[in-house]
Design a protein around this motif. Structure first.
Motif, PDB file in Angstrom:
ATOM      1  N   PHE A  84      21.967 -16.615   4.476  1.00 25.32           N
ATOM      2  CA  PHE A  84      22.511 -15.845   3.475  1.00 25.32           C
ATOM      3  C   PHE A  84      21.583 -15.068   2.549  1.00 25.32           C
ATOM      4  CE2 PHE A  84      26.542 -18.818   3.711  1.00 25.32           C
ATOM      5  CZ  PHE A  84      27.284 -17.915   4.283  1.00 25.32           C
ATOM      6  N   ALA A  85      20.686 -15.714   2.109  1.00 31.26           N
ATOM      7  CA  ALA A  85      19.175 -15.277   1.393  1.00 31.26           C
ATOM      8  C   ALA A  85      19.000 -14.009   2.212  1.00 31.26           C
ATOM      9  CB  ALA A  85      18.418 -16.081   1.008  1.00 31.26           C
ATOM     10  N   ALA A  86      18.847 -14.149   3.621  1.00 32.79           N
ATOM     11  CA  ALA A  86      18.005 -12.995   4.344  1.00 32.79           C
ATOM     12  C   ALA A  86      19.245 -12.024   4.531  1.00 32.79           C
ATOM     13  CB  ALA A  86      17.703 -13.586   5.705  1.00 32.79           C
ATOM     14  N   LEU A  87      20.163 -12.098   4.579  1.00 33.90           N
ATOM     15  CA  LEU A  87      21.414 -11.275   4.663  1.00 33.90           C
ATOM     16  C   LEU A  87      21.673 -10.320   3.545  1.00 33.90           C
ATOM     17  CD1 LEU A  87      24.188 -13.322   6.590  1.00 33.90           C
ATOM     18  CD2 LEU A  87      23.198 -11.254   7.590  1.00 33.90           C
ATOM     19  N   ASN A  88      21.280 -11.083   2.240  1.00 37.69           N
ATOM     20  CA  ASN A  88      21.445 -10.464   0.925  1.00 37.69           C
ATOM     21  C   ASN A  88      20.248  -9.709   0.424  1.00 37.69           C
ATOM     22  OD1 ASN A  88      24.251 -10.705   0.696  1.00 37.69           O
ATOM     23  ND2 ASN A  88      23.812 -12.839   0.452  1.00 37.69           N
ATOM     24  N   ARG A  89      19.179  -9.637   1.318  1.00 34.38           N
ATOM     25  CA  ARG A  89      17.892  -9.259   0.930  1.00 34.38           C
ATOM     26  C   ARG A  89      17.886  -7.687   0.649  1.00 34.38           C
ATOM     27  NH1 ARG A  89      14.907 -11.251   4.901  1.00 34.38           N
ATOM     28  NH2 ARG A  89      15.033 -12.907   3.736  1.00 34.38           N
ATOM     29  N   PRO A  90      17.461  -7.125  -0.518  1.00 36.61           N
ATOM     30  CA  PRO A  90      17.479  -5.860  -0.963  1.00 36.61           C
ATOM     31  C   PRO A  90      16.549  -4.867   0.078  1.00 36.61           C
ATOM     32  CG  PRO A  90      16.069  -7.167  -2.648  1.00 36.61           C
ATOM     33  CD  PRO A  90      16.647  -7.889  -1.489  1.00 36.61           C
ATOM     34  N   PRO A  91      17.300  -3.836   0.410  1.00 36.08           N
ATOM     35  CA  PRO A  91      16.636  -2.823   1.475  1.00 36.08           C
ATOM     36  C   PRO A  91      15.324  -2.512   0.806  1.00 36.08           C
ATOM     37  CG  PRO A  91      18.646  -1.842   0.224  1.00 36.08           C
ATOM     38  CD  PRO A  91      18.797  -3.193   0.025  1.00 36.08           C
ATOM     39  N   GLU A  92      15.191  -2.327  -0.459  1.00 35.42           N
ATOM     40  CA  GLU A  92      13.764  -1.805  -1.060  1.00 35.42           C
ATOM     41  C   GLU A  92      12.641  -2.710  -0.417  1.00 35.42           C
ATOM     42  OE1 GLU A  92      17.021  -1.027  -4.091  1.00 35.42           O
ATOM     43  OE2 GLU A  92      16.503  -2.751  -2.755  1.00 35.42           O
ATOM     44  N   GLN A  93      12.751  -3.689   0.145  1.00 30.93           N
ATOM     45  CA  GLN A  93      11.746  -4.629   0.499  1.00 30.93           C
ATOM     46  C   GLN A  93      11.427  -3.962   1.830  1.00 30.93           C
ATOM     47  OE1 GLN A  93      12.139  -8.818   0.700  1.00 30.93           O
ATOM     48  NE2 GLN A  93      12.633  -9.012  -1.533  1.00 30.93           N
ATOM     49  N   ALA A  94      12.423  -3.599   2.618  1.00 30.75           N
ATOM     50  CA  ALA A  94      11.901  -2.835   3.883  1.00 30.75           C
ATOM     51  C   ALA A  94      11.066  -1.518   3.763  1.00 30.75           C
ATOM     52  CB  ALA A  94      13.359  -2.640   4.550  1.00 30.75           C
ATOM     53  N   VAL A  95      11.751  -0.911   2.663  1.00 25.37           N
ATOM     54  CA  VAL A  95      11.294   0.336   2.333  1.00 25.37           C
ATOM     55  C   VAL A  95       9.593   0.136   2.164  1.00 25.37           C
ATOM     56  CG1 VAL A  95      11.003   2.255   0.535  1.00 25.37           C
ATOM     57  CG2 VAL A  95      13.293   1.387   1.269  1.00 25.37           C
ATOM     58  N   ARG A  96       9.199  -0.701   1.400  1.00 24.82           N
ATOM     59  CA  ARG A  96       7.979  -0.941   0.967  1.00 24.82           C
ATOM     60  C   ARG A  96       7.157  -1.625   2.189  1.00 24.82           C
ATOM     61  NH1 ARG A  96       6.355  -1.266  -4.204  1.00 24.82           N
ATOM     62  NH2 ARG A  96       4.553  -2.793  -4.118  1.00 24.82           N
ATOM     63  N   GLN A  97       7.753  -2.286   3.319  1.00 22.20           N
ATOM     64  CA  GLN A  97       6.674  -2.649   4.316  1.00 22.20           C
ATOM     65  C   GLN A  97       6.968  -1.311   5.315  1.00 22.20           C
ATOM     66  OE1 GLN A  97       8.906  -6.925   4.656  1.00 22.20           O
ATOM     67  NE2 GLN A  97       7.192  -7.021   5.825  1.00 22.20           N
ATOM     68  N   LEU A  98       7.867  -0.726   5.444  1.00 19.01           N
ATOM     69  CA  LEU A  98       7.821   0.708   6.297  1.00 19.01           C
ATOM     70  C   LEU A  98       6.972   1.588   5.682  1.00 19.01           C
ATOM     71  CD1 LEU A  98      11.500   0.829   6.962  1.00 19.01           C
ATOM     72  CD2 LEU A  98       9.874   0.559   8.719  1.00 19.01           C
ATOM     73  N   ARG A  99       6.674   1.815   4.416  1.00 18.63           N
ATOM     74  CA  ARG A  99       5.655   2.730   3.867  1.00 18.63           C
ATOM     75  C   ARG A  99       4.185   2.232   4.415  1.00 18.63           C
ATOM     76  NH1 ARG A  99       5.592   2.838  -1.997  1.00 18.63           N
ATOM     77  NH2 ARG A  99       4.172   4.649  -1.518  1.00 18.63           N
ATOM     78  N   VAL A 100       4.005   1.039   4.223  1.00 18.14           N
ATOM     79  CA  VAL A 100       2.926   0.255   4.539  1.00 18.14           C
ATOM     80  C   VAL A 100       2.489   0.253   6.161  1.00 18.14           C
ATOM     81  CG1 VAL A 100       1.530  -1.970   4.909  1.00 18.14           C
ATOM     82  CG2 VAL A 100       2.680  -1.411   2.837  1.00 18.14           C
ATOM     83  N   ALA A 101       3.545   0.239   7.212  1.00 22.84           N
ATOM     84  CA  ALA A 101       3.333   0.359   8.568  1.00 22.84           C
ATOM     85  C   ALA A 101       3.054   1.759   9.021  1.00 22.84           C
ATOM     86  CB  ALA A 101       4.685   0.059   8.850  1.00 22.84           C
ATOM     87  N   LEU A 102       3.611   2.835   8.183  1.00 22.52           N
ATOM     88  CA  LEU A 102       3.121   4.210   8.398  1.00 22.52           C
ATOM     89  C   LEU A 102       1.820   4.549   7.963  1.00 22.52           C
ATOM     90  CD1 LEU A 102       6.391   6.086   7.061  1.00 22.52           C
ATOM     91  CD2 LEU A 102       5.273   6.436   9.521  1.00 22.52           C
ATOM     92  N   ASP A 103       1.317   4.126   6.673  1.00 25.52           N
ATOM     93  CA  ASP A 103       0.065   4.133   6.434  1.00 25.52           C
ATOM     94  C   ASP A 103      -1.171   3.718   7.156  1.00 25.52           C
ATOM     95  OD1 ASP A 103      -1.235   6.032   4.236  1.00 25.52           O
ATOM     96  OD2 ASP A 103      -2.399   3.977   3.894  1.00 25.52           O
ATOM     97  N   MET A 104      -0.659   2.194   7.628  1.00 31.13           N
ATOM     98  CA  MET A 104      -1.646   1.554   8.450  1.00 31.13           C
ATOM     99  C   MET A 104      -2.043   2.104   9.741  1.00 31.13           C
ATOM    100  SD  MET A 104      -0.417  -2.392   7.988  1.00 31.13           S
ATOM    101  CE  MET A 104      -1.401  -3.009   9.463  1.00 31.13           C
ATOM    102  N   ARG A 105      -1.011   3.012  10.274  1.00 26.70           N
ATOM    103  CA  ARG A 105      -1.123   3.457  11.577  1.00 26.70           C
ATOM    104  C   ARG A 105      -1.877   4.833  11.606  1.00 26.70           C
ATOM    105  NH1 ARG A 105       2.892   0.142  12.125  1.00 26.70           N
ATOM    106  NH2 ARG A 105       3.692  -0.529  14.012  1.00 26.70           N
ATOM    107  N   ARG A 106      -2.138   5.580  10.588  1.00 26.16           N
ATOM    108  CA  ARG A 106      -3.091   6.793  10.362  1.00 26.16           C
ATOM    109  C   ARG A 106      -4.605   6.742  10.652  1.00 26.16           C
ATOM    110  NH1 ARG A 106       0.928   7.512   5.393  1.00 26.16           N
ATOM    111  NH2 ARG A 106       2.488   8.503   6.514  1.00 26.16           N
ATOM    112  N   ALA A 107      -4.965   7.260  11.648  1.00 27.42           N
ATOM    113  CA  ALA A 107      -6.081   7.397  12.189  1.00 27.42           C
ATOM    114  C   ALA A 107      -6.817   5.997  12.549  1.00 27.42           C
ATOM    115  CB  ALA A 107      -7.069   7.794  11.095  1.00 27.42           C
ATOM    116  N   ALA A 108      -5.484   5.311  12.993  1.00 25.72           N
ATOM    117  CA  ALA A 108      -5.930   3.839  13.711  1.00 25.72           C
ATOM    118  C   ALA A 108      -6.912   3.940  14.827  1.00 25.72           C
ATOM    119  CB  ALA A 108      -4.757   3.099  13.955  1.00 25.72           C
ATOM    120  N   ALA A 109      -7.892   3.210  14.831  1.00 27.04           N
ATOM    121  CA  ALA A 109      -8.701   3.136  16.054  1.00 27.04           C
ATOM    122  C   ALA A 109      -8.168   3.014  17.217  1.00 27.04           C
ATOM    123  CB  ALA A 109      -9.976   2.479  15.726  1.00 27.04           C
TER     124      ALA A 109
END
Length: 509
Positions: free
Chosen positions: A234-259
């Motif tokens: 239930f907690a996972a189902l009701n987790r706010p999408p803002e958390q996904a937004v932050r992790q997706l932003r991180v994922a994009l930046d991590m991949r830039r110029a990745a060796a």
């Protein structure tokens, strides 16, 4: 596309300021003339949409369009400086360094800025240059789509809520619930394409098709995929999408110029996804579940090599494991611990002396001043199993077999003390054996049968990377796993930290 959200825990990190970004080189007069006001206004509009790329427009001092008429020269200069800084961050990442993240390596030399800056200065449509840079990292298009979807749900107030059951009750397969089951259908339809196509005869019944969708959700969330919806689901189902937004932003930046990884064989352990892969020439040759460290004893990110293999390893128990894990078990039944091969030692006049565990008053032992050394002999009950893979590092982390094979069936496998437990140790051993003179599986079987501790040096040490990547792209699906150790949150804070003054600005003061 289905987006699978993850829990975010709090971590600590500091932002290292990115290098100063030079303004784009002056373009020939004819090219500058081509960059008319309309094209530059489109550039300004593109920069204001940097949220699509996981960056914050407010970080780049984008001038207002009104300045284009009031002071055209100042507007052009400010806009081109902002665009140059954005281009640098899109190509090389905004977070250039992060303490402790040895798993993140950028190869900026392979992506020089000057040619891109020249394009930005000369293109009749500079916004298109920004678009190309934004899509350059691997998987950027899929991640941007997932980010847009998560942002849309956040703007809409979040995913459809699923009211939890009262107390400790769970919603069981087959249950009829006119409140929770329709809400559950709506929630899963938001992030699961297959769930969105379900057309039940009775939408209030928790039927098999919906149970299957819940199991997919649970597996992706590292929850037990049993279809029972209890407190954690239930907690996972009701987790706010803002958390996904932050992790997706991180994922994009991590991949830039990745060796880019080389073609040589390597071992990759993705800690949040709790998986190990052996990759050679871009092809996965071995894939297995692993058990990683619990949050209180996190598996560190590492770059090292598989150098040796130890058969029938004894276990020299670290002090923390001894006082936190084993002391309660010795207090409960010291004889049972002896039968599992545990031996207790102390020092008398500088000499190590073994003590019978049944003669120790374990209840009087102070965990804060644990006075003993504990070792577990090699054997079937040994916590390291039959094989230990040596990967030299300062953290005393290694990969190993385990007698607790049933644990690999669990979706959440973060409960070791930091080392990596392997689902398929013999398959990894076959790879390590290649090229080692005098060793084959027949000899290994004999050594294991002997119960004697024996070591073998790997002929060509294999690169090993323990990395922390919560967001992966698998086909058309973006998967976001739990931020186990808060490293994504630490990166997100660095991504959002105020930009320090650039060197050129400091010199101008």
């Amino acid at each position: 596309m289905r987006i699978i959200l993850a829990v975010t825990l709090i971590g600590a990190a500091a932002l290292a300021a990115p290098p100063a970004c030079a303004a784009p080189p002056a373009a020939p007069a004819a090219a500058q003339a081509q960059q008319g006001t309309e094209a530059l206004l489109r550039l300004a509009d593109r920069l204001r949409r940097l949220a699509e790329d996981g960056l914050e427009p407010r970080d780049y001092a984008i001038p207002e369009d009104a300045l284009a008429e009031a002071d055209p020269a100042a507007w052009r200069a400010a806009l081109k400086q902002a665009a140059a800084t954005v281009l640098s961050d899109l190509l090389h990442g905004k977070v250039r360094e992060l303490p402790g993240r040895v798993d993140i390596r950028r190869d900026t030399a392979a992506l020089p800025l000057n040619p891109w800056m020249a394009q930005l200065a000369a293109s009749p449509e500079p916004a298109a240059v920004i678009d190309r840079a934004a899509l350059l990292p691997p998987e950027a298009a899929a991640l941007r789509r997932a980010l847009a979807a998560a942002r849309a749900w956040a703007a809409a107030g979040g995913y459809p809520a699923v009211p939890p059951m009262p107390g400790t009750e769970a919603l069981e397969p087959g249950a009829v619930d006119p409140v929770r089951v329709p809400a559950l259908r709506a929630r899963l339809a938001a992030t699961d394409r297959a769930a969105a196509t379900l057309r039940p005869d009775d939408p209030t019944i928790y039927d098999e098709a919906l149970v299957a969708a819940v199991r997919r959700f649970q597996a992706a969330e590292a929850l037990e995929p049993d279809g029972r919806i209890g407190r954690l689901t239930f907690a996972a189902l009701n987790r706010p999408p803002e958390q996904a937004v932050r992790q997706l932003r991180v994922a994009l930046d991590m991949r830039r110029a990745a060796a880019a990884p080389g073609p040589e064989r390597r071992i990759e352990v993705n800690i949040p996804h709790q998986r190990l892969q052996v990759i050679e020439a871009g092809r996965v040759t071995l894939d297995m579940n692993v058990i990683v460290g619990k949050p209180a004893r996190a598996t560190p990110v590492l770059r090292t090599r598989l150098a040796a293999v130890q058969f029938n390893p004894p276990w020299g128990v670290p002090e923390r494991n001894a006082r936190e894990d084993l002391l309660p078990r010795f207090r409960a039944n010291p004889r049972a611990m002896m039968e599992k091969g545990f031996r207790v030692f102390t020092f008398v006049e500088g000499q190590r002396v073994e003590i019978d565990p049944t003669t120790i008053d374990w209840r009087s032992v102070n965990p804060a001043r644990f006075p003993y050394l504990i070792r577990q002999d090699a054997g079937d009950a040994n916590a390291l199993g039959r094989i230990k893979f040596v990967i030299p590092n300062s953290e005393d982390i290694f990969m190993h077999d385990t007698p607790d094979r049933h644990l690999f069936r669990r979706a959440d496998r973060a409960f070791s003390s930091g080392c990596i437990r392997l689902e398929k140790p013999m398959e990894l051993l076959d790879i390590a054996l290649q090229g080692v003179a005098g060793w084959d599986r027949a000899r290994v079987d004999g050594v294991l049968e002997s119960r004697q501790t024996t070591a073998m040096t790997v002929a060509r040490p294999i690169p090993v990377r323990l990395h922390y990547t919560t967001v992966t792209v698998e086909g058309a699906e973006v998967r976001i796993r739990q931020d186990l150790y808060g490293l994504d949150e630490a990166y997100a804070r660095a991504l959002d930290a105020p930009r320090l003054p650039r060197l050129a600005e400091l010199r101008a003061r």
